[in-house]
Write a protein that holds these residues in place. Structure first.
Motif, PDB file in Angstrom:
ATOM      1  N   GLY A 137      51.894 -60.551  37.435  1.00 24.90           N
ATOM      2  CA  GLY A 137      51.253 -61.459  36.482  1.00 24.90           C
ATOM      3  C   GLY A 137      49.768 -61.547  36.790  1.00 24.90           C
ATOM      4  N   TRP A 138      49.029 -62.240  35.906  1.00 20.00           N
ATOM      5  CA  TRP A 138      47.602 -62.442  36.142  1.00 20.00           C
ATOM      6  C   TRP A 138      47.401 -63.450  37.259  1.00 20.00           C
ATOM      7  N   ASN A 139      46.261 -63.348  37.930  1.00 20.66           N
ATOM      8  CA  ASN A 139      46.005 -64.237  39.057  1.00 20.66           C
ATOM      9  C   ASN A 139      45.456 -65.601  38.654  1.00 20.66           C
ATOM     10  N   SER A 140      45.227 -65.800  37.374  1.00 21.61           N
ATOM     11  CA  SER A 140      44.821 -67.135  36.909  1.00 21.61           C
ATOM     12  C   SER A 140      45.275 -67.309  35.469  1.00 21.61           C
ATOM     13  N   PRO A 141      45.532 -68.561  35.059  1.00 20.63           N
ATOM     14  CA  PRO A 141      45.858 -68.820  33.650  1.00 20.63           C
ATOM     15  C   PRO A 141      44.733 -68.369  32.715  1.00 20.63           C
TER      16      PRO A 141
END
Ligand SMILES: [Zn+2]
Length: 374
Positions: free
Chosen positions: A80-84
């Motif tokens: 997943g991405w490391n930040s929203p």
């Protein structure tokens, strides 16, 4: 082949395929497969079943198409991405691709009841043929040019940085949202995870209810499922959701969950991912032939839901085709999304009436949306 029955597929990850798999969905299935023939970066390379020409050939004139961008906590096992914020940017890229496909005449976005009715008219009610056959209404060439309608949804809410982002999404046409995906989530916990609905999830549901965004309960873990039903009083569906009793795994719904969705007036979309259709599928190990898996197996799931409901009005189609897997994980007689056209005859063979079949193929979900958008 006779002309196709209209199909409304309420779960397709179209933009994910375009941007993460680099698939130009205007290509034919054969072009896409040839292009991917030697690629090894993803397990389903060369096995895709969804593209615009196949959707048109299969009468899939309407779909719910996702945005998807997950956030993964530091060193978590799920990708997943490391930040929203990065996840949000990913979904905005996906939105830009949908807009390009609208400009190219391939897609048309459906945001209101009037747009829905107008689009259905385009696909269903053009002048009938001399012999009165419905749907056989234009030359093949004209059907090939019809835009496919899509309603925008979001799978997993991690990318919603703040509730302001949800409001912006609604303005972009977002009409359905599933708060969870796999594993733990910012707003809700999903498949193979557990725990109650976090406070942030409750706030999200309240805001969804205010805006009129449909709650997609698919992927919610059992605890979050029941919490969400308590917190949210708006319209809800399960977009790609089979029966746990026929394919035991927490990804599928138990009978009391199915009953609860039905009692709320919801509809469940049947998924054609083998892992959700049969018991004991081992991810990346099993093959459809091991189970002699055919499309007909989905009729067992449909029957089961209809038995719980006492009618055929709460089940529809939410294939999830090309949702991270291809023909290595679909029924042996499903080589294209157009093979959904085999389903009506299978249902008729089990005693479903003409109206029941139309309901399952498209109308149950359309009626749901008409009610939700009243
Ligand atoms: Zn999913």
């Amino acid at each position: 082949m006779s002309d196709p029955v209209l199909v409304f597929d309420v779960h397709l990850d179209l933009s994910m395929n375009a941007l993460e798999w680099n698939r130009d969905l205007r290509w034919t299935r054969e072009q896409l497969r040839r292009w991917e023939q030697f690629m090894k970066d993803k397990v389903d390379r060369g096995n895709g079943t969804v593209c615009f020409p196949e959707m048109r050939r299969g009468g899939v004139g309407l779909c719910v198409a996702t945005q998807i961008g997950r956030y993964s906590p530091y060193f978590h096992r799920l990708p997943g991405w490391n930040s929203p914020e990065q996840a949000w940017a990913q979904t905005q890229g996906q939105l830009a691709w949908y807009h390009e496909m609208i400009d190219a005449g391939e897609l048309v976005q459906i945001r209101t009841r009037a747009e829905l009715d107008k689009h259905l008219e385009l696909w269903r009610n053009s002048p009938p043929c001399d012999d009165g056959t419905p749907y056989v209404v234009e030359s093949r060439r004209q059907i090939e040019k019809r835009p496919i309608g899509f309603i925008l949804s979001l799978e997993g809410a991690d990318s919603i940085v703040t509730l302001k982002h949800l409001e912006r999404s609604y303005e972009s046409g977002l009409r359905a949202l599933g708060p969870a995906h796999y594993g733990p989530g910012v707003y809700a916990h999903g498949t193979d995870a557990s725990g109650p609905l976090p406070a942030k999830g409750k706030d999200l549901l309240k805001e969804m209810e205010r805006l009129g965004i449909i709650l997609d309960v698919t992927h919610l873990c059992d605890e979050c499922f029941w919490d969400a039903l308590d917190c949210y009083q708006g319209p809800l569906w399960a977009s790609h959701q089979n029966c746990r009793t026929l394919a035991p795994w927490n990804r599928q719904f138990a009978d009391d969950q199915i009953r609860a969705v039905i009692e709320r007036g919801g509809v469940l979309g049947m998924a054609f991912d083998a892992i959700m259709m049969v018991p004991g599928w081992r991810h990346l190990k099993s093959k459809p032939a091991d189970f002699q898996l055919k499309i007909e197996r989905i009729c067992d799931h449909i029957d089961h839901i209809c038995q719980i409901a006492g009618n055929a009005k709460h089940v529809g189609i939410g294939t999830d085709l090309d949702g991270g897997y291809g023909t290595e994980q679909t029924p042996m007689d499903l080589d294209s999304i157009a093979d959904l056209q085999k389903l009506p005859a299978l249902l008729r063979g089990r005693g479903y009436s003409h109206d029941d079949v139309e309901g399952i193929m498209w109308k149950n979900f359309v009626d749901f949306i008409r009610r939700a958008w009243e």
